[in-house]
Design a protein around this motif. Structure first.
Motif, short mmCIF file in Angstrom:
data_model
loop_
_atom_site.label_atom_id
_atom_site.label_comp_id
_atom_site.label_asym_id
_atom_site.label_seq_id
_atom_site.Cartn_x
_atom_site.Cartn_y
_atom_site.Cartn_z
N LYS A 28 22.29 16.59 29.85
CA LYS A 28 22.74 17.01 31.18
C LYS A 28 22.83 15.83 32.13
CE LYS A 28 21.10 21.78 30.94
NZ LYS A 28 19.97 22.67 31.27
N TYR A 29 21.90 14.89 32.03
CA TYR A 29 21.97 13.68 32.85
C TYR A 29 23.25 12.91 32.53
CZ TYR A 29 21.22 8.93 34.40
OH TYR A 29 21.39 7.69 34.96
N LEU A 30 23.54 12.74 31.24
CA LEU A 30 24.76 12.04 30.84
C LEU A 30 26.01 12.75 31.35
CD1 LEU A 30 23.89 11.02 27.16
CD2 LEU A 30 23.91 9.55 29.20
N ALA A 40 35.56 21.44 23.62
CA ALA A 40 35.77 20.47 24.70
C ALA A 40 34.49 20.33 25.53
CB ALA A 40 36.90 20.94 25.61
N LEU A 41 34.42 19.22 26.23
CA LEU A 41 33.41 19.04 27.26
C LEU A 41 34.05 19.50 28.57
CD1 LEU A 41 31.99 15.52 26.39
CD2 LEU A 41 30.98 17.75 25.90
N PHE A 42 33.32 20.28 29.35
CA PHE A 42 33.84 20.81 30.61
C PHE A 42 32.65 21.04 31.53
CE2 PHE A 42 35.20 24.24 33.43
CZ PHE A 42 36.43 23.76 33.87
N ARG A 43 32.41 20.10 32.43
CA ARG A 43 31.24 20.20 33.31
C ARG A 43 31.47 21.23 34.41
NH1 ARG A 43 30.23 15.74 37.51
NH2 ARG A 43 29.04 16.95 38.96
N THR A 44 30.54 22.18 34.47
CA THR A 44 30.59 23.19 35.51
C THR A 44 29.16 23.63 35.82
OG1 THR A 44 31.69 25.22 36.22
CG2 THR A 44 30.87 25.18 33.95
N PHE A 45 29.02 24.51 36.77
CA PHE A 45 27.70 25.00 37.17
C PHE A 45 27.63 26.50 36.97
CE2 PHE A 45 28.09 21.48 40.50
CZ PHE A 45 27.62 20.52 39.62
N ASN A 46 26.45 27.00 36.66
CA ASN A 46 26.21 28.42 36.51
C ASN A 46 25.13 28.80 37.51
OD1 ASN A 46 25.59 31.02 35.74
ND2 ASN A 46 25.46 30.55 33.56
N THR A 47 25.47 29.65 38.46
CA THR A 47 24.50 30.05 39.47
C THR A 47 23.71 31.29 39.07
OG1 THR A 47 26.20 31.31 40.62
CG2 THR A 47 25.83 29.04 41.36
N GLY A 48 24.04 31.86 37.92
CA GLY A 48 23.30 33.02 37.42
C GLY A 48 22.62 32.68 36.11
N ILE A 49 22.43 33.68 35.27
CA ILE A 49 21.97 33.43 33.91
C ILE A 49 23.16 33.71 33.01
CG2 ILE A 49 19.53 33.78 34.38
CD1 ILE A 49 19.73 36.58 33.36
N ALA A 50 22.97 33.96 31.76
CA ALA A 50 24.07 34.11 30.80
C ALA A 50 25.28 34.80 31.41
CB ALA A 50 23.59 34.88 29.58
N PHE A 51 26.45 34.15 31.29
CA PHE A 51 27.71 34.66 31.81
C PHE A 51 27.65 34.90 33.32
CE2 PHE A 51 27.18 36.21 27.43
CZ PHE A 51 28.16 35.44 26.81
N SER A 52 26.84 34.14 34.02
CA SER A 52 26.66 34.20 35.49
C SER A 52 26.07 35.52 35.98
CB SER A 52 27.98 33.91 36.21
OG SER A 52 28.37 32.59 35.96
N ILE A 74 12.90 26.31 29.66
CA ILE A 74 12.34 25.34 30.60
C ILE A 74 13.41 24.34 31.05
CG2 ILE A 74 10.65 23.49 30.91
CD1 ILE A 74 8.72 25.16 29.19
N GLY A 75 14.29 23.95 30.12
CA GLY A 75 15.38 23.06 30.49
C GLY A 75 16.27 23.66 31.56
N GLY A 124 19.58 24.12 42.01
CA GLY A 124 20.00 25.43 42.48
C GLY A 124 21.03 26.08 41.58
N HIS A 125 21.28 25.48 40.43
CA HIS A 125 22.21 26.01 39.43
C HIS A 125 21.90 25.34 38.09
CE1 HIS A 125 24.26 22.44 41.19
NE2 HIS A 125 24.36 22.13 39.92
N VAL A 126 22.50 25.85 37.04
CA VAL A 126 22.34 25.28 35.70
C VAL A 126 23.61 24.50 35.37
CG1 VAL A 126 22.08 25.83 33.24
CG2 VAL A 126 20.76 27.09 34.95
N ILE A 127 23.44 23.34 34.77
CA ILE A 127 24.57 22.49 34.38
C ILE A 127 25.05 22.93 33.00
CG2 ILE A 127 25.28 20.13 33.87
CD1 ILE A 127 22.81 19.34 35.74
N ASP A 128 26.31 23.31 32.91
CA ASP A 128 26.92 23.71 31.64
C ASP A 128 28.04 22.74 31.31
OD1 ASP A 128 25.30 25.92 31.20
OD2 ASP A 128 26.64 27.29 32.25
N TYR A 129 28.32 22.57 30.00
CA TYR A 129 29.31 21.56 29.63
C TYR A 129 29.97 21.74 28.27
CZ TYR A 129 25.07 20.02 27.36
OH TYR A 129 23.91 20.00 26.62
#
Length: 162
Positions: free
Chosen positions: A22-24, A42-54, A101-102, A111-116
């Motif tokens: 996630k840092y990378l 593909a790699l596609f950086r986005t954020f998830n403000t919820g849990i699975a499927f937002s 924990i990650g 304030g969100h989870v990093i997805d990629y």
């Protein structure tokens, strides 16, 4: 504690690897830029403000942190009461804890989870996810598999000579 050492190590490795990747991603990949690795991945950086499927994004950060903390606590409890012979379940619990924990660290920090990670075709795409999500999913599959093995062992008919 010795019997838990490999599982604790697995949870730590899952967590550390997730955070490193996630840092990378955060420092090297532009937001919502798709980089095809192979035709379906593909790699596609986005954020998830919820849990699975937002899901549950309306609960806000505090609510999601509480839910994630409770999930980790329940999984830790289940892991401690699981017999040593249930290697698949114990491995699954370790992966779930490391992944949860990650994602929890992301939520508290950003304030969100990093997805990629994005699986896709030209006309379809799966939800974007991360290594922590993959660990949680694989962990859940291992626990179910361990339960199925247990049911099969218990369901064997006794021999007539017994």
């Amino acid at each position: 504690m010795k019997s838990w050492s490999p599982y604790v190590l697995l949870a730590i490795v899952a967590f550390a690897l997730d955070q490193w990747i996630k840092y990378l991603v955060e420092t090297s990949l532009a937001f919502q830029e798709k980089i095809d690795l192979v035709p379906f991945l593909a790699l596609f950086r986005t954020f998830n403000t919820g849990i699975a499927f937002s899901m549950f994004s309306s609960l806000g950060d505090t609510g999601l942190v509480v839910i994630a903390t409770l999930v980790v606590a329940v999984v830790l409890y289940l892991a401690t009461v699981t017999p040593r012979s249930h290697v698949f379940a114990r491995t699954g619990f370790a992966l779930i804890i490391g992944g949860a924990i990650g994602n929890l660290v992301d939520r508290v920090t950003y304030g969100h989870v990093i997805d990629y990670i994005l699986f896709h075709t030209q006309t379809w795409s799966f939800a974007v996810f991360n290594l922590a999500d993959a660990c949680i999913s694989v962990g859940a599959v291992l626990i179910v598999f361990d339960e199925l093995i247990g049911w099969r062992r218990e369901a064997k008919p006794e021999s007539p000579d017994a």
